[in-house]
Scaffold this motif. Structure first.
Motif, mmCIF file in Angstrom:
data_model
loop_
_atom_site.group_PDB
_atom_site.id
_atom_site.type_symbol
_atom_site.label_atom_id
_atom_site.label_comp_id
_atom_site.label_asym_id
_atom_site.label_seq_id
_atom_site.Cartn_x
_atom_site.Cartn_y
_atom_site.Cartn_z
ATOM 1 N N PRO A 144 0.836 -1.204 0.000
ATOM 2 C CA PRO A 144 0.000 0.000 0.000
ATOM 3 C C PRO A 144 0.868 1.250 0.000
ATOM 4 N N ILE A 145 0.564 2.163 -0.904
ATOM 5 C CA ILE A 145 1.285 3.427 -0.978
ATOM 6 C C ILE A 145 0.273 4.555 -1.042
ATOM 7 N N ARG A 146 0.771 5.780 -0.879
ATOM 8 C CA ARG A 146 -0.086 6.948 -0.910
ATOM 9 C C ARG A 146 0.039 7.598 -2.269
ATOM 10 N N GLU A 162 9.190 -2.121 -7.211
ATOM 11 C CA GLU A 162 10.116 -0.991 -7.007
ATOM 12 C C GLU A 162 9.564 0.274 -7.639
ATOM 13 N N LEU A 163 8.975 0.161 -8.830
ATOM 14 C CA LEU A 163 8.392 1.330 -9.484
ATOM 15 C C LEU A 163 7.167 1.824 -8.728
ATOM 16 N N TRP A 164 6.436 0.901 -8.127
ATOM 17 C CA TRP A 164 5.267 1.272 -7.334
ATOM 18 C C TRP A 164 5.679 2.142 -6.153
ATOM 19 N N GLN A 165 6.797 1.796 -5.531
ATOM 20 C CA GLN A 165 7.312 2.621 -4.442
ATOM 21 C C GLN A 165 7.865 3.946 -4.959
ATOM 22 N N GLN A 166 8.465 3.924 -6.135
ATOM 23 C CA GLN A 166 8.983 5.160 -6.725
ATOM 24 C C GLN A 166 7.851 6.144 -6.995
ATOM 25 N N ALA A 167 6.690 5.623 -7.388
ATOM 26 C CA ALA A 167 5.544 6.498 -7.617
ATOM 27 C C ALA A 167 5.152 7.227 -6.342
ATOM 28 N N ASP A 168 5.280 6.564 -5.209
ATOM 29 C CA ASP A 168 4.958 7.205 -3.939
ATOM 30 C C ASP A 168 5.910 8.354 -3.659
#
Length: 449
Positions: free
Chosen positions: A187-189, A428-434
């Motif tokens: 889960p990210i914001r 990793e890209l999902w976290q980069q989007a955050d």
């Protein structure tokens, strides 16, 4: 489980079928016997003629007896599981039942499978007693997603001398669905429609103001304090104000399937990465209670049963997830050249979060994608960098100026745009989007997804 099928002898072309089933040994015996008979007539040797007749008649008798043998056996196939991610194994269970009152002889069983799933499985079954059964199993595996037929099951019969061999087929098929691999996402914001992102739900108020209401008819058990007298007088029946109603937050996953937007083929190609990424996001959002739909550049949406095309809740959500994964299992390149059809599907303002997986974009298509941001509550784009995906070398070059320009256009329009280089995991890209959200987040609220 497939329905049982009965393997019976063929009725037409009996003699031709039996002779066609002669093995190499049977044909050799027949040829040797004919040659011996001819030589016996020429040489006048009666003993040689009797030997020749024995050699020639033996394979014919075996073929006739084998052809007229009527085994009544039932076969079934069971897949475990019937839907499997690419690169994972599934087990196929075969079951043979002797439903006749006579025992069978030696049976050779084989199942037809596509070559991408592995070699054709073959089994030798010993004598099956009346009413008995035999169970065997084999494993299949594919690195390529798709739908693969299994069957028909074939039963090969042979005589004790090995003179003749006949193949009889069952009529049932099964289908193994190989879906894209998915990655677990944390889960990210992200910016977008904030309300309800925690659990995929938001509150929808029926009241826009004190005097602006959307009433409904009175139902037994409604609180009389909710009666709206003005509407009651207008409609001539008792009307009550609507309560706040839970509404599932929405997410649209856009998959760019244009053939001109991707180079290369195979499990490690850019297009396969995009398909796998779309599947991962679909699963992630459904697990968090979102109403999700899959949209392609052709304008087609999955699922399409509802009025708005979004997945429902509960069992409907599970069925929709299976339908979308089955669609991604067979999705292929489209002949389209643009994203305008997908843009038209996005009606605007009520689409929730938009997550897009885009291939190579030119200036025109980048402008179309930029306009999609105005038709969604929040937008996240994963844009594949063509300069890194077409190279086989592990040395990843720096992103080209054109690719960076496309990302800049999307970011200026409100997208959270992420460039995708070869070999980068989606998690990793999902976290980069955050992290990038902090600099490009829209002015609206924020929440978890």
């Amino acid at each position: 489980m497939s329905a049982p099928a009965e393997a019976d002898r063929e009725e037409s072309g009996g003699v031709r079928t039996a002779l066609a089933g002669l093995t190499t040994r049977g044909r050799s015996f027949l040829a040797a016997g004919v040659a011996a008979v001819i030589c016996a007539y020429i040489l006048g040797q009666s003993d040689l003629r009797r030997v020749g007749l024995l050699l020639a008649v033996l394979p014919l008798i075996c073929a006739g007896v084998l052809y007229r043998t009527r085994y009544r056996v039932a076969g079934s196939r069971r897949l475990s599981p019937s839907r499997v991610p690419a690169g994972s194994e599934a087990r196929v269970h075969l079951r043979m039942d002797n439903v006749s009152r006579l025992p069978t002889g030696l049976l050779m069983l084989q199942d037809r499978v596509p070559y991408v799933l592995g070699p054709r499985p073959r089994f030798v079954l010993d004598r099956v007693e009346p009413g008995g059964r035999r169970e065997v199993s084999y494993r299949v595996r594919s690195d390529l997603r798709g739908r693969y037929p299994l069957g028909p099951l074939q039963l090969r019969l042979t005589d004790p001398f090995g003179m003749c061999e006949l193949t009889r087929s069952f009529s049932t098929f099964d289908t193994l669905t190989v879906i894209p691999k998915t990655e677990p996402l944390s889960p990210i914001r992200l910016s977008g429609e904030a309300k309800g992102y925690g659990d995929g739900r938001q509150r929808s108020l029926a009241l826009a103001g004190e005097d602006d209401v959307i009433p409904r008819g009175y139902r037994y058990g409604d609180d009389l304090r909710r009666v709206h007298w003005r509407s009651t007088a207008r409609y001539g029946e008792l009307m009550v104000r609507r309560e706040e109603q839970p509404q599932r937050a929405r997410c649209t996953v856009l998959l760019d399937t244009r053939g001109i937007a991707y180079d290369g083929a195979g499990p490690d190609s850019a297009f396969e990465w995009a398909v796998s990424g779309a599947a991962s996001v679909l699963v992630h959002m459904l697990e968090r209670g979102f109403s999700v739909r899959l949209l392609t550049d052709t304008g087609s949406t999955v699922p399409g049963e509802g009025a708005d095309g979004f997945a429902g809740s509960g069992q409907d959500s599970a069925d929709a997830a299976g339908l979308m994964m089955d669609t991604l299992a067979v999705v292929d390149h489209s002949d389209g050249t643009g994203l305008s059809r997908a843009y038209d599907v996005l009606r605007g303002g009520n689409e929730g979060l938009l997550v897009a997986f885009l291939g190579d974009l030119d200036d025109e298509q980048a402008a179309v994608a930029a306009k999609m941001r105005r038709r969604s509550g929040g937008a996240l784009a994963f844009v594949l960098d063509p300069d890194t995906w077409v190279r086989e070398s592990t040395d990843v070059p720096a992103p080209g100026d054109a690719h960076e320009e496309r990302l800049r256009m999307l970011r200026e329009s409100g997208w959270t745009a992420i460039g995708v280089e070869r070999g980068t995991p989606l998690a990793e890209l999902w976290q980069q989007a955050d992290r990038e959200r902090l600099s490009v987040a829209a002015a609206g609220g924020e929440g978890r997804c």
